[in-house]
Design a protein around this motif. Sequence first.
Motif, PDB file in Angstrom:
ATOM      1  N   ASN A  17     -41.874  10.477 -29.999  1.00 16.16           N
ATOM      2  CA  ASN A  17     -42.248  11.650 -30.790  1.00 16.16           C
ATOM      3  C   ASN A  17     -43.317  12.520 -30.142  1.00 16.16           C
ATOM      4  OD1 ASN A  17     -40.402  10.767 -32.638  1.00 16.16           O
ATOM      5  ND2 ASN A  17     -41.894   9.898 -34.050  1.00 16.16           N
ATOM      6  N   SER A  18     -44.035  11.972 -29.153  1.00 14.49           N
ATOM      7  CA  SER A  18     -45.032  12.768 -28.437  1.00 14.49           C
ATOM      8  C   SER A  18     -44.445  13.432 -27.194  1.00 14.49           C
ATOM      9  CB  SER A  18     -46.206  11.877 -28.028  1.00 14.49           C
ATOM     10  OG  SER A  18     -45.776  10.851 -27.131  1.00 14.49           O
ATOM     11  N   ASP A  19     -43.140  13.286 -26.995  1.00 15.70           N
ATOM     12  CA  ASP A  19     -42.479  13.798 -25.794  1.00 15.70           C
ATOM     13  C   ASP A  19     -41.435  14.849 -26.179  1.00 15.70           C
ATOM     14  OD1 ASP A  19     -41.089  14.242 -23.462  1.00 15.70           O
ATOM     15  OD2 ASP A  19     -40.859  12.115 -22.941  1.00 15.70           O
ATOM     16  N   PRO A  20     -41.777  16.139 -26.124  1.00 16.51           N
ATOM     17  CA  PRO A  20     -40.824  17.183 -26.521  1.00 16.51           C
ATOM     18  C   PRO A  20     -39.519  17.147 -25.734  1.00 16.51           C
ATOM     19  CG  PRO A  20     -43.049  18.089 -26.300  1.00 16.51           C
ATOM     20  CD  PRO A  20     -43.085  16.694 -25.751  1.00 16.51           C
ATOM     21  N   LYS A  21     -39.592  16.784 -24.461  1.00 12.55           N
ATOM     22  CA  LYS A  21     -38.377  16.721 -23.652  1.00 12.55           C
ATOM     23  C   LYS A  21     -37.447  15.622 -24.164  1.00 12.55           C
ATOM     24  CE  LYS A  21     -40.224  18.625 -19.329  1.00 12.55           C
ATOM     25  NZ  LYS A  21     -40.466  18.362 -17.891  1.00 12.55           N
ATOM     26  N   ALA A  22     -38.029  14.496 -24.550  1.00  8.11           N
ATOM     27  CA  ALA A  22     -37.217  13.399 -25.080  1.00  8.11           C
ATOM     28  C   ALA A  22     -36.556  13.806 -26.387  1.00  8.11           C
ATOM     29  CB  ALA A  22     -38.085  12.155 -25.295  1.00  8.11           C
ATOM     30  N   LEU A  23     -37.318  14.451 -27.262  1.00  7.63           N
ATOM     31  CA  LEU A  23     -36.756  14.871 -28.547  1.00  7.63           C
ATOM     32  C   LEU A  23     -35.630  15.885 -28.343  1.00  7.63           C
ATOM     33  CD1 LEU A  23     -40.026  15.219 -30.652  1.00  7.63           C
ATOM     34  CD2 LEU A  23     -38.384  13.335 -30.677  1.00  7.63           C
ATOM     35  N   ALA A  24     -35.809  16.787 -27.395  1.00  9.00           N
ATOM     36  CA  ALA A  24     -34.762  17.766 -27.102  1.00  9.00           C
ATOM     37  C   ALA A  24     -33.520  17.082 -26.541  1.00  9.00           C
ATOM     38  CB  ALA A  24     -35.286  18.810 -26.124  1.00  9.00           C
ATOM     39  N   MET A  25     -33.733  16.064 -25.702  1.00 10.32           N
ATOM     40  CA  MET A  25     -32.605  15.321 -25.153  1.00 10.32           C
ATOM     41  C   MET A  25     -31.806  14.645 -26.262  1.00 10.32           C
ATOM     42  SD  MET A  25     -32.597  11.884 -22.737  1.00 10.32           S
ATOM     43  CE  MET A  25     -33.327  10.949 -24.084  1.00 10.32           C
ATOM     44  N   PHE A  26     -32.489  13.976 -27.167  1.00  8.08           N
ATOM     45  CA  PHE A  26     -31.788  13.297 -28.254  1.00  8.08           C
ATOM     46  C   PHE A  26     -31.032  14.288 -29.138  1.00  8.08           C
ATOM     47  CE2 PHE A  26     -34.821   9.751 -27.459  1.00  8.08           C
ATOM     48  CZ  PHE A  26     -33.881   8.747 -27.289  1.00  8.08           C
ATOM     49  N   GLU A  27     -31.629  15.454 -29.375  1.00  6.89           N
ATOM     50  CA  GLU A  27     -30.948  16.437 -30.216  1.00  6.89           C
ATOM     51  C   GLU A  27     -29.709  16.992 -29.510  1.00  6.89           C
ATOM     52  OE1 GLU A  27     -30.656  18.669 -33.877  1.00  6.89           O
ATOM     53  OE2 GLU A  27     -31.430  16.727 -33.191  1.00  6.89           O
ATOM     54  N   THR A  28     -29.779  17.116 -28.214  1.00 10.07           N
ATOM     55  CA  THR A  28     -28.615  17.572 -27.449  1.00 10.07           C
ATOM     56  C   THR A  28     -27.492  16.539 -27.500  1.00 10.07           C
ATOM     57  OG1 THR A  28     -30.032  18.852 -25.955  1.00 10.07           O
ATOM     58  CG2 THR A  28     -27.817  18.339 -25.181  1.00 10.07           C
ATOM     59  N   ILE A  29     -27.846  15.272 -27.312  1.00  9.11           N
ATOM     60  CA  ILE A  29     -26.840  14.211 -27.405  1.00  9.11           C
ATOM     61  C   ILE A  29     -26.235  14.194 -28.804  1.00  9.11           C
ATOM     62  CG2 ILE A  29     -26.442  11.711 -27.304  1.00  9.11           C
ATOM     63  CD1 ILE A  29     -28.806  11.566 -25.311  1.00  9.11           C
ATOM     64  N   ARG A  30     -27.087  14.334 -29.814  1.00 11.90           N
ATOM     65  CA  ARG A  30     -26.618  14.318 -31.203  1.00 11.90           C
ATOM     66  C   ARG A  30     -25.639  15.458 -31.464  1.00 11.90           C
ATOM     67  NH1 ARG A  30     -28.038  15.575 -36.711  1.00 11.90           N
ATOM     68  NH2 ARG A  30     -29.320  17.344 -36.053  1.00 11.90           N
ATOM     69  N   ALA A  31     -25.939  16.633 -30.925  1.00 14.59           N
ATOM     70  CA  ALA A  31     -25.069  17.789 -31.144  1.00 14.59           C
ATOM     71  C   ALA A  31     -23.703  17.579 -30.503  1.00 14.59           C
ATOM     72  CB  ALA A  31     -25.734  19.048 -30.588  1.00 14.59           C
ATOM     73  N   HIS A  32     -23.686  17.097 -29.282  1.00 15.89           N
ATOM     74  CA  HIS A  32     -22.400  16.894 -28.605  1.00 15.89           C
ATOM     75  C   HIS A  32     -21.620  15.751 -29.252  1.00 15.89           C
ATOM     76  CE1 HIS A  32     -22.608  19.729 -25.198  1.00 15.89           C
ATOM     77  NE2 HIS A  32     -23.914  19.607 -25.341  1.00 15.89           N
ATOM     78  N   GLY A  33     -22.330  14.718 -29.717  1.00 17.37           N
ATOM     79  CA  GLY A  33     -21.654  13.650 -30.430  1.00 17.37           C
ATOM     80  C   GLY A  33     -21.069  14.119 -31.748  1.00 17.37           C
ATOM     81  N   ALA A  34     -21.791  14.985 -32.451  1.00 21.84           N
ATOM     82  CA  ALA A  34     -21.308  15.510 -33.728  1.00 21.84           C
ATOM     83  C   ALA A  34     -20.021  16.309 -33.548  1.00 21.84           C
ATOM     84  CB  ALA A  34     -22.387  16.372 -34.384  1.00 21.84           C
ATOM     85  N   VAL A  35     -19.922  17.053 -32.440  1.00 21.09           N
ATOM     86  CA  VAL A  35     -18.690  17.788 -32.155  1.00 21.09           C
ATOM     87  C   VAL A  35     -17.543  16.809 -31.921  1.00 21.09           C
ATOM     88  CG1 VAL A  35     -17.538  19.316 -30.523  1.00 21.09           C
ATOM     89  CG2 VAL A  35     -19.870  19.831 -31.267  1.00 21.09           C
ATOM     90  N   ARG A  36     -17.793  15.763 -31.120  1.00 19.46           N
ATOM     91  CA  ARG A  36     -16.749  14.776 -30.840  1.00 19.46           C
ATOM     92  C   ARG A  36     -16.310  14.048 -32.108  1.00 19.46           C
ATOM     93  NH1 ARG A  36     -16.223  12.765 -25.534  1.00 19.46           N
ATOM     94  NH2 ARG A  36     -14.692  11.316 -26.421  1.00 19.46           N
ATOM     95  N   MET A  37     -17.222  13.876 -33.054  1.00 20.54           N
ATOM     96  CA  MET A  37     -16.912  13.178 -34.300  1.00 20.54           C
ATOM     97  C   MET A  37     -16.213  14.089 -35.314  1.00 20.54           C
ATOM     98  SD  MET A  37     -20.361  10.883 -34.859  1.00 20.54           S
ATOM     99  CE  MET A  37     -19.661   9.746 -36.076  1.00 20.54           C
ATOM    100  N   GLY A  38     -16.128  15.370 -34.991  1.00 23.38           N
ATOM    101  CA  GLY A  38     -15.498  16.307 -35.910  1.00 23.38           C
ATOM    102  C   GLY A  38     -16.384  16.730 -37.067  1.00 23.38           C
ATOM    103  N   LEU A  39     -17.692  16.501 -36.939  1.00 19.23           N
ATOM    104  CA  LEU A  39     -18.614  16.851 -38.015  1.00 19.23           C
ATOM    105  C   LEU A  39     -19.030  18.314 -37.958  1.00 19.23           C
ATOM    106  CD1 LEU A  39     -20.843  13.655 -37.884  1.00 19.23           C
ATOM    107  CD2 LEU A  39     -19.040  14.178 -39.522  1.00 19.23           C
ATOM    108  N   ILE A  40     -19.039  18.885 -36.764  1.00 16.49           N
ATOM    109  CA  ILE A  40     -19.314  20.309 -36.576  1.00 16.49           C
ATOM    110  C   ILE A  40     -18.309  20.856 -35.568  1.00 16.49           C
ATOM    111  CG2 ILE A  40     -21.779  20.182 -37.166  1.00 16.49           C
ATOM    112  CD1 ILE A  40     -22.419  20.110 -34.187  1.00 16.49           C
ATOM    113  N   GLN A  41     -18.144  22.171 -35.565  1.00 17.77           N
ATOM    114  CA  GLN A  41     -17.192  22.803 -34.659  1.00 17.77           C
ATOM    115  C   GLN A  41     -17.816  23.165 -33.316  1.00 17.77           C
ATOM    116  OE1 GLN A  41     -13.838  23.117 -35.416  1.00 17.77           O
ATOM    117  NE2 GLN A  41     -14.514  21.823 -37.122  1.00 17.77           N
ATOM    118  N   HIS A  42     -19.112  23.468 -33.335  1.00 17.75           N
ATOM    119  CA  HIS A  42     -19.799  23.912 -32.123  1.00 17.75           C
ATOM    120  C   HIS A  42     -21.193  23.319 -32.114  1.00 17.75           C
ATOM    121  CE1 HIS A  42     -21.842  26.666 -29.292  1.00 17.75           C
ATOM    122  NE2 HIS A  42     -20.643  26.801 -28.754  1.00 17.75           N
TER     123      HIS A  42
END
Length: 393
Positions: A241-266
């Motif tokens: 939580n003290s590492d902005p780069k790490a948090l951004a990385m996790f959010e990027t992975i989450r976004a791409h995973g959400a697309v693959r799961m069909g939860l979001i379109q983009h």
Amino acid sequence: MSHAPQIRIPATYMRGGTSKGVFFRLEDLPEAARVPGAARDALLLRVIGSPDPYGKQIDGMGGATSSTSKAVIVARSSKAGHDVDYLFGQVAIDRAFVDWSGNCGNLSAAVGPFAITNGLIDPERVPDNGVATVRIWQANIGKTIIAHVPVTQGAVQESGDFELDGVTFPAAEVQLEFMDPAAEEDGAGGAMFPTGNLVDDLDVPGIGTLKATMINSGIPTIFVNAGEIGYTGTELQDAINSDPKALAMFETIRAHGAVRMGLIQHIDDIASRQHTPKIAFVAGPAGYVASSGKQIGAEDVDLLVRALSMGKLHHAMMGTAAVAIGTAAAIPGTLVSLAAGGEGRDTVRFGHPSGTLRVGAQAALIDGDWSVTKAIMSRSARVLMEGWVRTPG
């Protein structure tokens, strides 16, 4: 100049598992907030103290973390075979947004006690002494939760000797059964594994191709291996939580995973979906010192799991993510199962930042598809304050 007085609404402030939230009976809400929509969201945001650009929720009931920025609405159930309907709202801290896309497994433990205490359960279903079974319809995801609530002299028992890592004091144990927990929502098609695979290669620009188990059970969750993203699985909150780069990385992975799961379109759609899916990383057993200072030995756990909620590493483990962990551990070949030794397990004990947690699931392979009839775990719950919450009209 006239000033409108604040309105007051009957409410209960409760801890459930490792979370806290403000609980309402549906019938006690202002009329405009008894139905989904802008009025309900505006009310809950103001009660919790959001949006707060300072990130503290000083002017509300929230505690400025994902675990404490929550609201619950409970009503007598309109669903056959159920006692109450339970609706959960995850309130954003710095944005005017309430996410209704998923459940809170921790606060699920408080729904049964709240319902009994507030007269939402028929008295004949509550023993004078023993365990009351409360059949809960989880309205966010359309699933059944069965809560086993201890009762002493006709009242919910809150004190006890059940200890839960992440909660300072012991309390009475509330056992929860999450029935048929594979989620059915948002284009996921009801599939436990929406991609059709136990493990996928998830391409994440700027990060690489990661092995990922993407599962709908309890709550949609993306599991990746700790080692592939530079971690050991023993990390505590500050390391992430003290590492902005790490948090951004996790959010990027989450976004791409959400697309693959069909939860979001983009991937850009992830901004409007903070609560789901969850992102977690797993590793094999290892010793570490928990956030309380407690020494956790490698022999104390079957695997290590760290999970993020609302963009931050959770201080313990979300209850719904624990259901996902238990389900995935029961199915050989998932990253969770592989981290735990490679075999399917009916129960698994995993290490999280605050300590350990045990969860069980019953899985079966039927006609080539995995099915889980229920996941089981124990939590505790306690009323912290009850009366009225006040908010500008």
